[in-house]
Design a protein around this motif. Structure first.
Motif, PDB file in Angstrom:
ATOM      1  N   TRP A  82      -7.993  -6.467  -4.356  1.00 51.55           N
ATOM      2  CA  TRP A  82      -7.228  -7.194  -3.358  1.00 51.55           C
ATOM      3  C   TRP A  82      -8.081  -7.314  -2.104  1.00 51.55           C
ATOM      4  CZ3 TRP A  82      -4.520  -5.609   1.285  1.00 51.55           C
ATOM      5  CH2 TRP A  82      -3.689  -6.617   1.796  1.00 51.55           C
ATOM      6  N   ARG A  83      -8.296  -8.529  -1.622  1.00 54.35           N
ATOM      7  CA  ARG A  83      -9.187  -8.796  -0.490  1.00 54.35           C
ATOM      8  C   ARG A  83      -8.470  -8.869   0.849  1.00 54.35           C
ATOM      9  NH1 ARG A  83     -14.064 -10.299  -2.628  1.00 54.35           N
ATOM     10  NH2 ARG A  83     -13.989 -11.334  -4.638  1.00 54.35           N
ATOM     11  N   GLY A  84      -7.285  -8.328   0.959  1.00 53.97           N
ATOM     12  CA  GLY A  84      -6.514  -8.416   2.198  1.00 53.97           C
ATOM     13  C   GLY A  84      -7.211  -7.763   3.375  1.00 53.97           C
ATOM     14  N   PRO A  85      -6.472  -7.557   4.456  1.00 57.06           N
ATOM     15  CA  PRO A  85      -7.050  -6.965   5.667  1.00 57.06           C
ATOM     16  C   PRO A  85      -7.647  -5.577   5.409  1.00 57.06           C
ATOM     17  CG  PRO A  85      -4.758  -7.611   6.020  1.00 57.06           C
ATOM     18  CD  PRO A  85      -5.077  -7.881   4.596  1.00 57.06           C
ATOM     19  N   THR A  86      -7.119  -4.892   4.418  1.00 58.63           N
ATOM     20  CA  THR A  86      -7.668  -3.601   4.004  1.00 58.63           C
ATOM     21  C   THR A  86      -7.975  -3.696   2.512  1.00 58.63           C
ATOM     22  OG1 THR A  86      -6.170  -2.575   5.597  1.00 58.63           O
ATOM     23  CG2 THR A  86      -7.286  -1.105   4.075  1.00 58.63           C
ATOM     24  N   PRO A  87      -9.149  -4.204   2.142  1.00 59.69           N
ATOM     25  CA  PRO A  87      -9.470  -4.415   0.726  1.00 59.69           C
ATOM     26  C   PRO A  87      -9.347  -3.119  -0.084  1.00 59.69           C
ATOM     27  CG  PRO A  87     -11.136  -5.378   2.152  1.00 59.69           C
ATOM     28  CD  PRO A  87     -10.244  -4.559   3.025  1.00 59.69           C
ATOM     29  N   HIS A  88      -8.853  -3.256  -1.306  1.00 60.31           N
ATOM     30  CA  HIS A  88      -8.665  -2.080  -2.158  1.00 60.31           C
ATOM     31  C   HIS A  88      -8.582  -2.503  -3.617  1.00 60.31           C
ATOM     32  CE1 HIS A  88      -7.988   2.217  -1.645  1.00 60.31           C
ATOM     33  NE2 HIS A  88      -7.269   2.165  -2.743  1.00 60.31           N
ATOM     34  N   HIS A  89      -8.799  -1.531  -4.503  1.00 59.69           N
ATOM     35  CA  HIS A  89      -8.691  -1.749  -5.943  1.00 59.69           C
ATOM     36  C   HIS A  89      -7.372  -1.177  -6.446  1.00 59.69           C
ATOM     37  CE1 HIS A  89     -13.015  -2.118  -5.251  1.00 59.69           C
ATOM     38  NE2 HIS A  89     -13.021  -2.888  -6.314  1.00 59.69           N
ATOM     39  N   PHE A  90      -6.777  -1.846  -7.440  1.00 61.76           N
ATOM     40  CA  PHE A  90      -5.482  -1.450  -7.976  1.00 61.76           C
ATOM     41  C   PHE A  90      -5.433  -1.643  -9.487  1.00 61.76           C
ATOM     42  CE2 PHE A  90      -4.635  -2.886  -3.653  1.00 61.76           C
ATOM     43  CZ  PHE A  90      -3.804  -1.894  -3.161  1.00 61.76           C
ATOM     44  N   VAL A  91      -4.444  -0.989 -10.098  1.00 65.27           N
ATOM     45  CA  VAL A  91      -4.032  -1.269 -11.471  1.00 65.27           C
ATOM     46  C   VAL A  91      -2.524  -1.498 -11.412  1.00 65.27           C
ATOM     47  CG1 VAL A  91      -3.758  -0.350 -13.809  1.00 65.27           C
ATOM     48  CG2 VAL A  91      -5.879   0.068 -12.545  1.00 65.27           C
ATOM     49  N   THR A  92      -2.049  -2.530 -12.092  1.00 61.84           N
ATOM     50  CA  THR A  92      -0.623  -2.848 -12.116  1.00 61.84           C
ATOM     51  C   THR A  92       0.082  -2.012 -13.180  1.00 61.84           C
ATOM     52  OG1 THR A  92      -1.101  -5.102 -11.398  1.00 61.84           O
ATOM     53  CG2 THR A  92       1.056  -4.717 -12.425  1.00 61.84           C
ATOM     54  N   VAL A  93       1.202  -1.403 -12.800  1.00 65.29           N
ATOM     55  CA  VAL A  93       2.032  -0.647 -13.741  1.00 65.29           C
ATOM     56  C   VAL A  93       2.735  -1.663 -14.641  1.00 65.29           C
ATOM     57  CG1 VAL A  93       3.981   0.939 -13.985  1.00 65.29           C
ATOM     58  CG2 VAL A  93       2.365   1.230 -12.083  1.00 65.29           C
ATOM     59  N   PRO A  94       2.676  -1.483 -15.984  1.00 60.72           N
ATOM     60  CA  PRO A  94       3.369  -2.410 -16.889  1.00 60.72           C
ATOM     61  C   PRO A  94       4.876  -2.461 -16.612  1.00 60.72           C
ATOM     62  CG  PRO A  94       1.848  -1.013 -18.111  1.00 60.72           C
ATOM     63  CD  PRO A  94       1.925  -0.462 -16.708  1.00 60.72           C
ATOM     64  N   GLU A  95       5.498  -3.587 -16.966  1.00 64.64           N
ATOM     65  CA  GLU A  95       6.910  -3.835 -16.654  1.00 64.64           C
ATOM     66  C   GLU A  95       7.844  -2.725 -17.128  1.00 64.64           C
ATOM     67  OE1 GLU A  95       8.489  -7.688 -17.632  1.00 64.64           O
ATOM     68  OE2 GLU A  95       6.634  -8.665 -17.006  1.00 64.64           O
ATOM     69  N   ASP A  96       7.669  -2.237 -18.357  1.00 68.06           N
ATOM     70  CA  ASP A  96       8.573  -1.199 -18.883  1.00 68.06           C
ATOM     71  C   ASP A  96       8.530   0.065 -18.034  1.00 68.06           C
ATOM     72  OD1 ASP A  96       9.331  -2.889 -20.901  1.00 68.06           O
ATOM     73  OD2 ASP A  96       8.129  -1.907 -22.451  1.00 68.06           O
TER      74      ASP A  96
END
Length: 95
Positions: free
Chosen positions: A12-26
Motif C-alpha cells: 500500500w503506497r499511502g501516506p505511510t507505505p506498508h506491506h499487508f496480507v488480506t485475511v480470507p473472507e471466511d
C-alpha cells in the motif's frame, strides 16, 4: 481464537507505505463475530502473528468489510519476503 491461512503480500503506497496480507473472507467473518469483545478501537484487533520462524505482535486493520495483516519490515527481512510472495500466516487473537 487461532486462525491459519495463506495469502499474497501486497504493498500500500499511502501516506505511510506498508506491506499487508488480506485475511480470507471466511476467517474475516469469524473475526468480525468476535471483534466487539477484542477490539481496542477503530475496529483494530490485536493479534500475535507468525510467518515461518518469525513471530510478532500487531493489530489487524479493518478494510473493505474484512481485515488485513500488516507485515513488518523486520519480518520481511527475516523470512526473505517480497511483494507477490504467498505466505502461510498463523494468527492468535489477543484477549
Amino acid at each position: 481464537m487461532e486462525l491459519e491461512f495463506s495469502g499474497e503480500i501486497w504493498f500500500w503506497r499511502g501516506p505511510t507505505p506498508h506491506h499487508f496480507v488480506t485475511v480470507p473472507e471466511d476467517q474475516a467473518a469469524d473475526l468480525a463475530a468476535i471483534s466487539r469483545q477484542v477490539t481496542y478501537g477503530w475496529g483494530m484487533i490485536p493479534v500475535t502473528a507468525r510467518i515461518g520462524a518469525t513471530t510478532w505482535t500487531t493489530s489487524l486493520f479493518p478494510k473493505d468489510g474484512g481485515y488485513i495483516v500488516p507485515i513488518k519490515a523486520v519480518v520481511q527481512r527475516a523470512e526473505e519476503l517480497d511483494v507477490g510472495d504467498v505466505v502461510s500466516i498463523r494468527l492468535t487473537v489477543d484477549t
